[in-house]
Design an enzyme around this catalytic site. Structure first.
Site, short mmCIF file in Angstrom:
data_model
loop_
_atom_site.label_atom_id
_atom_site.label_comp_id
_atom_site.label_asym_id
_atom_site.label_seq_id
_atom_site.Cartn_x
_atom_site.Cartn_y
_atom_site.Cartn_z
CG ASP A 140 52.59 -42.89 81.36
OD1 ASP A 140 52.07 -42.16 82.24
OD2 ASP A 140 53.79 -43.24 81.39
CE LYS A 144 54.86 -39.91 83.04
NZ LYS A 144 55.50 -41.25 83.14
#
Lengths: 286, 286
Positions: A140, A144
């Site tokens: 995750d 980003k």
């Protein structure tokens, strides 16, 4: 999509899913001058060729593409990076704590008790995914990092990000229950890392980092002095530190820092809604 | 202004002065649909009637009015407040350290040595105005507080801001030299305030505060726990803490914080340039 097929209609598609099936339609939408507002990370952190096709569409007179909520939810990260780039600043690095879950874990863990117990606590409090490995593996955060890198003009893909997973390789493919049961095997190594940091007056933080000059990126456990803004974080806050020619040591000053809740329904919706308002202003509708 | 007098010309006036003579022209400019980009605080913190006339002009089909650099220079403060308001968030308060000079003084002073010596040091290093009372009297911070308040929809004027000046009244009107010589008379009171804070594990910071719900504002010396983001500031950084229904305790989360250099030629120019780019996007010129 029939209802919007008039060539003169102003259309904005808002993608609040995390679906690849939906995001696979961005390019044709943008190419037919439909605008896209999204919090879906899949294109901005996905296949570079498809991302480039979308970017080309938006640059070459296609629809506008707003992605503020793909990183930091409603925090002004993408807009700030875009303004810095547009005004000719040279971004040197973007680093920070981009995951509310990982922030909570390292803000909560005292470095001495069992790290696996802090993970269990976070899971019980609803801070982690049902299988906490989806947070702990760093994917995750890596997504980003890729989004931030691309906003800085560094054409990276997920494969290029060096990720230090918090999941030992021998626990990567067992069941979620077995993982939770056996994660304690990793506690001694974590305690040792924390003790090493502590000796230097530091704490551990799980940090995403884009080195714009070196055109490289990483996600890893880093030691920070206790007075550093990353070390004094609380709760599940995100924090972003942007170093540029204007904001940073080489400019004789300090970095630009944005901190606050970077996940959750309300602030993600706010990020999406802010982009819709921004689009309306761009179109002189607001 | 003759060259721009064609009624169809797109005109953007950039005011990088701090002149009231220039800012007195904003209303007629905006009313004739000229756009205004400015870092000049005089209108946004000045006479409320004239400010309202400018706002009415920009709302009623006049020019657009961009003021990012009037507070925090290039930091994304005005844009963030405007997005929060536009997306229906309820801002509860804006507080922070809005003056690089005052930030430097309280980040440098140890609370035990003479405060007047830290002021002399800051003056020698070029951090203060030639007459440091122009920083210490809180007026510069009060202007920024008024700007922030108005962006939050609170129609305040400078007279409404409760200001705790760091200049004793008996030294307010003497010469600058006499002030510097006699400011040491104030050191005992400052040391006592710092000692009181220290007993509670706190440090002193010179803070601007807008209480949106109470529709009031202040500039004063406030005690903050040593782990508070205001207490861990360094150098001459500005910091802004925005509490809203989404970002703050009432929403079960933490405030939105922006930190970084908030003064200086490069970052102020960046704020102005960012607004020009934003205007160009609004006009579909970029």
């Amino acid at each position: 999509m029939q209802c919007c097929s008039s060539p003169n209609a102003t259309v904005c598609v808002v993608d609040a899913t995390s679906s690849e099936d939906v995001s696979a339609l961005y390019a044709p939408w943008l190419e037919r001058r439909w605008h896209v507002v999204t919090c879906n990370k899949k294109v901005n952190s996905g296949n570079l060729e498809y991302y480039t096709r979308c970017m080309d569409a938006t640059k070459n007179g296609g629809g506008k593409w707003f992605v503020e909520a793909t990183i930091g939810a409603g925090l002004p990260i993408v807009s700030t990076l875009r303004t810095l780039v547009a005004t000719g600043d040279e971004i040197e690095s973007v680093q920070g704590i981009f995951s509310g879950t990982m922030s909570f874990l390292f803000n909560t863990w005292d470095g001495e008790s069992a790290f696996s117990e802090t993970v269990a606590l976070a899971k019980a409090a609803g801070y982690t995914e049902p299988d906490p490995r989806e947070d702990l593996n760093g994917l995750d955060v890596a997504r980003k990092v890729v989004i931030a890198a691309r906003e800085c003009g560094v054409a990276l893909s997920l494969d290029d990000v060096v990720v230090q997973s918090m999941v030992p390789s021998e626990l990567a493919s067992c069941s979620a229950d077995e993982f939770l049961e056996r994660y304690a095997e990793n506690d001694a190594a974590m305690a040792q890392a924390a003790a090493n940091a502590s000796k230097k007056g530091c704490v551990l933080r799980f940090v995403g980092h884009v080195d714009v000059k070196a055109r490289s990126a990483s996600v890893r456990l880093v030691e920070f002095a206790k007075a550093h803004p990353f070390a004094t974080l609380s709760g599940a806050d995100n924090i972003f530190e942007i170093k540029t020619a204007r904001y940073g040591p080489t400019g004789g000053s300090t970095p630009l820092i944005v901190r606050g809740p970077g996940a959750g329904a309300a602030v993600t919706a706010a990020g999406v809604f802010g982009d819709i308002v921004g689009l309306a202003k761009n179109l002189s509708l607001a």
